[in-house]
Design a protein around this motif. Structure first.
Motif, PDB file in Angstrom:
ATOM      1  N   SER A   8     -14.138   6.862  11.093  1.00  0.00           N
ATOM      2  CA  SER A   8     -13.962   7.331  12.466  1.00  0.00           C
ATOM      3  C   SER A   8     -14.750   6.459  13.435  1.00  0.00           C
ATOM      4  N   GLY A   9     -14.760   6.861  14.685  1.00  0.00           N
ATOM      5  CA  GLY A   9     -15.531   6.154  15.703  1.00  0.00           C
ATOM      6  C   GLY A   9     -14.963   4.786  16.015  1.00  0.00           C
ATOM      7  N   SER A  10     -15.774   3.970  16.676  1.00  0.00           N
ATOM      8  CA  SER A  10     -15.324   2.632  17.075  1.00  0.00           C
ATOM      9  C   SER A  10     -15.003   1.756  15.866  1.00  0.00           C
ATOM     10  N   TYR A  11     -15.752   1.943  14.790  1.00  0.00           N
ATOM     11  CA  TYR A  11     -15.490   1.175  13.570  1.00  0.00           C
ATOM     12  C   TYR A  11     -14.077   1.475  13.068  1.00  0.00           C
ATOM     13  N   GLY A  12     -13.731   2.755  13.014  1.00  0.00           N
ATOM     14  CA  GLY A  12     -12.384   3.160  12.602  1.00  0.00           C
ATOM     15  C   GLY A  12     -11.324   2.606  13.542  1.00  0.00           C
ATOM     16  N   ASP A  13     -11.627   2.637  14.851  1.00  0.00           N
ATOM     17  CA  ASP A  13     -10.678   2.096  15.840  1.00  0.00           C
ATOM     18  C   ASP A  13     -10.419   0.614  15.581  1.00  0.00           C
ATOM     19  N   GLY A  14     -11.492  -0.119  15.292  1.00  0.00           N
ATOM     20  CA  GLY A  14     -11.355  -1.557  15.024  1.00  0.00           C
ATOM     21  C   GLY A  14     -10.492  -1.822  13.805  1.00  0.00           C
ATOM     22  N   LEU A  15     -10.710  -1.051  12.745  1.00  0.00           N
ATOM     23  CA  LEU A  15      -9.916  -1.219  11.520  1.00  0.00           C
ATOM     24  C   LEU A  15      -8.449  -0.886  11.775  1.00  0.00           C
ATOM     25  N   LYS A  16      -8.201   0.172  12.556  1.00  0.00           N
ATOM     26  CA  LYS A  16      -6.821   0.557  12.836  1.00  0.00           C
ATOM     27  C   LYS A  16      -6.116  -0.525  13.658  1.00  0.00           C
ATOM     28  N   MET A  17      -6.870  -1.156  14.570  1.00  0.00           N
ATOM     29  CA  MET A  17      -6.307  -2.280  15.338  1.00  0.00           C
ATOM     30  C   MET A  17      -5.887  -3.417  14.413  1.00  0.00           C
ATOM     31  N   ILE A  18      -6.737  -3.724  13.429  1.00  0.00           N
ATOM     32  CA  ILE A  18      -6.385  -4.809  12.487  1.00  0.00           C
ATOM     33  C   ILE A  18      -5.193  -4.385  11.644  1.00  0.00           C
ATOM     34  N   CYS A  19      -5.203  -3.127  11.222  1.00  0.00           N
ATOM     35  CA  CYS A  19      -4.082  -2.616  10.410  1.00  0.00           C
ATOM     36  C   CYS A  19      -2.779  -2.793  11.192  1.00  0.00           C
ATOM     37  N   PHE A  24       0.839  -1.198   0.000  1.00  0.00           N
ATOM     38  CA  PHE A  24       0.000   0.000   0.000  1.00  0.00           C
ATOM     39  C   PHE A  24       0.879   1.255   0.000  1.00  0.00           C
ATOM     40  N   LYS A  25       1.863   1.223   0.873  1.00  0.00           N
ATOM     41  CA  LYS A  25       2.777   2.360   0.997  1.00  0.00           C
ATOM     42  C   LYS A  25       3.546   2.567  -0.315  1.00  0.00           C
ATOM     43  N   LYS A  26       3.971   1.452  -0.915  1.00  0.00           N
ATOM     44  CA  LYS A  26       4.720   1.518  -2.172  1.00  0.00           C
ATOM     45  C   LYS A  26       3.851   2.107  -3.290  1.00  0.00           C
ATOM     46  N   LEU A  27       2.606   1.642  -3.348  1.00  0.00           N
ATOM     47  CA  LEU A  27       1.727   2.041  -4.448  1.00  0.00           C
ATOM     48  C   LEU A  27       1.158   3.442  -4.281  1.00  0.00           C
ATOM     49  N   TYR A  28       0.850   3.832  -3.041  1.00  0.00           N
ATOM     50  CA  TYR A  28       0.104   5.083  -2.855  1.00  0.00           C
ATOM     51  C   TYR A  28       0.848   6.144  -2.047  1.00  0.00           C
ATOM     52  N   LYS A  29       2.082   5.872  -1.692  1.00  0.00           N
ATOM     53  CA  LYS A  29       2.929   6.825  -0.973  1.00  0.00           C
ATOM     54  C   LYS A  29       2.334   7.265   0.376  1.00  0.00           C
ATOM     55  N   ASN A  30       1.270   6.636   0.774  1.00  0.00           N
ATOM     56  CA  ASN A  30       0.633   6.971   2.039  1.00  0.00           C
ATOM     57  C   ASN A  30       0.488   5.667   2.803  1.00  0.00           C
ATOM     58  N   SER A  31       0.501   5.707   4.131  1.00  0.00           N
ATOM     59  CA  SER A  31       0.354   4.440   4.839  1.00  0.00           C
ATOM     60  C   SER A  31      -1.129   4.053   4.902  1.00  0.00           C
ATOM     61  N   LEU A  32      -1.390   2.777   4.940  1.00  0.00           N
ATOM     62  CA  LEU A  32      -2.763   2.280   5.063  1.00  0.00           C
ATOM     63  C   LEU A  32      -3.390   2.839   6.341  1.00  0.00           C
ATOM     64  N   TYR A  33      -2.592   2.900   7.401  1.00  0.00           N
ATOM     65  CA  TYR A  33      -3.080   3.394   8.691  1.00  0.00           C
ATOM     66  C   TYR A  33      -3.594   4.835   8.570  1.00  0.00           C
ATOM     67  N   LYS A  34      -2.805   5.677   7.892  1.00  0.00           N
ATOM     68  CA  LYS A  34      -3.210   7.093   7.695  1.00  0.00           C
ATOM     69  C   LYS A  34      -4.474   7.174   6.863  1.00  0.00           C
ATOM     70  N   GLU A  35      -4.508   6.348   5.816  1.00  0.00           N
ATOM     71  CA  GLU A  35      -5.659   6.347   4.907  1.00  0.00           C
ATOM     72  C   GLU A  35      -6.933   5.967   5.681  1.00  0.00           C
ATOM     73  N   ILE A  36      -6.841   4.941   6.515  1.00  0.00           N
ATOM     74  CA  ILE A  36      -8.002   4.526   7.316  1.00  0.00           C
ATOM     75  C   ILE A  36      -8.381   5.638   8.297  1.00  0.00           C
ATOM     76  N   SER A  37      -7.369   6.211   8.963  1.00  0.00           N
ATOM     77  CA  SER A  37      -7.628   7.266   9.958  1.00  0.00           C
ATOM     78  C   SER A  37      -8.355   8.453   9.348  1.00  0.00           C
ATOM     79  N   SER A  38      -7.994   8.808   8.105  1.00  0.00           N
ATOM     80  CA  SER A  38      -8.620   9.995   7.522  1.00  0.00           C
ATOM     81  C   SER A  38      -9.963   9.644   6.889  1.00  0.00           C
ATOM     82  N   ASP A  39     -10.250   8.350   6.749  1.00  0.00           N
ATOM     83  CA  ASP A  39     -11.460   7.965   6.034  1.00  0.00           C
ATOM     84  C   ASP A  39     -12.596   7.491   6.931  1.00  0.00           C
TER      85      ASP A  39
END
Length: 339
Positions: A324-335, A307-322
Motif C-alpha cells: 500500500s501507500g506510495s510504494y504500492g502506487d509506484g509498483l502499480k504504475m510500473i505494472c 502471471f495471469k495464466k499461472l495464478y489466475k489473478n492479475s499481477l495488478y490485483k496481487e500488488i494492490s492487495s499486498d
C-alpha cells in the motif's frame, strides 16, 4: 509449482525476452514530447518544496525511458550541483526510497549494485547471483560488468572468483563471461545430441556428470536449448527440470533450474519470482522492487500475461492487495494496468 513448467510445448512457443527488442514489451516507455528542463523543474519542486511530493517523483520516474532518465539526472546535476539519486535518498524512506532510486539509475548500474551487495560481506547471496546471471542477455552482462568495474574498481570476474567455488562457481563464472552462443539457427541433430549427452550425464548413469550440464546450459544459444529441452523429454520421458531436481542439489541445482526456466520463458520465470515475493505472510519487498524495476522497460507486458495464466489473478490485483501507500502506487504504475 513445477508442474506448471511441465507444459513444454506451450513454453517453447512463448515469447523469449532474449529476443524482444527493448521497449517493445515493457510498460515503461519513452515519453513523447519529452522536455528535460520541465521534468527537472518538477522534480526540484517536489524535492525542495515543503514536504516531498511523492506523487510527482513516482509519476516522472515511471513514465520516462532509461535514456530519458539519464538525461534528466545529468541536467538535474548541472542545474542544482546535486545528484538526483542522493536527493531521492534524502527525501524518501524505506521501500519507496529503494524503488525511486532504482528507477532513476541505469539498469546496468542497478544490476552491478545488486551483484555487489550479493557478494559483499560475509556469505554470498546466491539467490540474487542466480536471478541476475541466469536471466540477462550477453549484452546486459557486458553492460553490468562495465558498471561493476566502474563502481568497485574490480572486475566482476575477479570478485566472483574469490566468492564462488566448485561446480556452482564454474557455472556462475561461465555466465558472468557473457559468452553464451547467440546464433538463432537451430540444428535439430545437434540439439538431439545435447539432449542425449544430458541424459547420459544424469538419469542414465550412477552419479551425475555435472560438468556436462554446466557446459551445455551455460554456453548454448537460447533457441538451441529450447529445442534441446523438447528433445530431452522425447528421450527420457521426463522434463529436463525434473531430472536436474533429482540428480543435482544445492546452489547448482537452483542455478540450472533457473536457466532452464529462463530458456523456456523469462517472463514466466519472473512471474513466479513476483508471486513468491508476495505470497504468504510478509512481503519480500527487495525482490519485488528489483524484479519490477529491472523488467519494467523490458517485458512487463509478457510477465503480466504469464502471471495471469499461472495464478489466475492479475499481477495488478496481487500488488494492490499486498502493498500500500506510495510504494504500492509506484509498483502499480510500473505494472501498468489490470489484466
Amino acid at each position: 509449482m513445477s508442474d506448471l513448467w511441465d507444459d513444454l510445448e506451450n513454453f517453447a512457443r512463448a515469447p523469449s525476452s532474449f529476443t524482444a527488442a527493448p521497449g517493445e514489451r515493457g510498460t515503461i516507455k519513452a515519453k513523447a514530447n519529452f522536455n528535460v528542463s520541465e521534468d527537472v523543474a518538477a522534480l526540484r519542486k517536489a524535492i525542495e518544496g515543503i514536504g516531498t511530493t511523492e506523487k510527482t517523483l513516482i509519476d516522472i520516474l515511471t513514465h520516462r525511458s532509461s535514456s530519458q532518465k539519464q538525461a534528466i539526472s545529468k541536467a538535474y546535476e548541472e542545474t542544482t550541483k546535486r545528484i538526483l539519486v542522493n536527493d531521492l535518498k534524502g527525501e524518501t524512506r524505506g521501500s519507496l526510497e529503494d524503488l525511486l532510486v532504482e528507477l532513476a539509475r541505469p539498469p546496468a548500474v542497478n544490476d552491478a549494485k545488486w551483484l555487489n551487495k550479493a557478494i559483499k560481506g560475509a556469505g554470498t547471496d546466491t539467490k540474487i547471483l542466480i536471478e541476475i546471471l541466469a536471466s540477462r542477455t550477453n549484452k546486459q552482462i557486458k553492460e553490468l560488468s562495465a558498471a561493476y568495474a566502474e563502481e568497485t574498481k574490480k572486475t566482476l570476474m575477479q570478485k566472483l572468483k574469490t566468492e564462488v567455488s566448485g561446480d556452482f562457481g564454474k557455472a556462475i563464472l561461465l555466465l558472468a563471461e557473457g559468452a553464451r552462443d547467440e546464433s538463432t539457427n537451430v540444428n535439430a541433430d545437434k540439439a538431439k545430441e545435447d539432449a542425449k549427452a544430458l541424459y547420459q550425464a544424469g538419469e542414465k548413469r550412477l552419479g551425475t556428470d555435472e560438468s556436462k550440464f554446466i557446459e551445455i546450459l551455460c554456453k548454448r544459444s537460447i533457441p538451441h536449448l529450447r529445442q534441446t529441452i523438447l528433445e530431452y523429454k522425447n528421450i527420457s520421458g521426463k522434463t529436463l527440470q525434473k531430472s536436474i531436481e533429482k540428480e543435482i542439489s544445492g546452489d547448482l541445482e537452483e542455478l540450472l533450474v533457473a536457466i532452464v526456466k529462463c530458456v523456456m520463458s523469462t517472463p514466466a520465470y519472473f512471474a513466479e519470482k513476483l508471486y513468491n515475493s508476495m505470497k504468504g505472510a510478509g512481503t519480500d519487498e527487495k525482490t519485488l522492487t528489483r524484479v519490477m524495476v529491472s523488467r519494467g522497460e523490458l517485458d512487463m507486458l509478457d510477465i503480466r500475461a504469464e502471471f495471469k495464466k499461472l495464478y489466475k489473478n492479475s499481477l495488478y490485483k496481487e500488488i494492490s492487495s499486498d502493498v500500500s501507500g506510495s510504494y504500492g502506487d509506484g509498483l502499480k504504475m510500473i505494472c501498468g494496468g489490470e489484466d
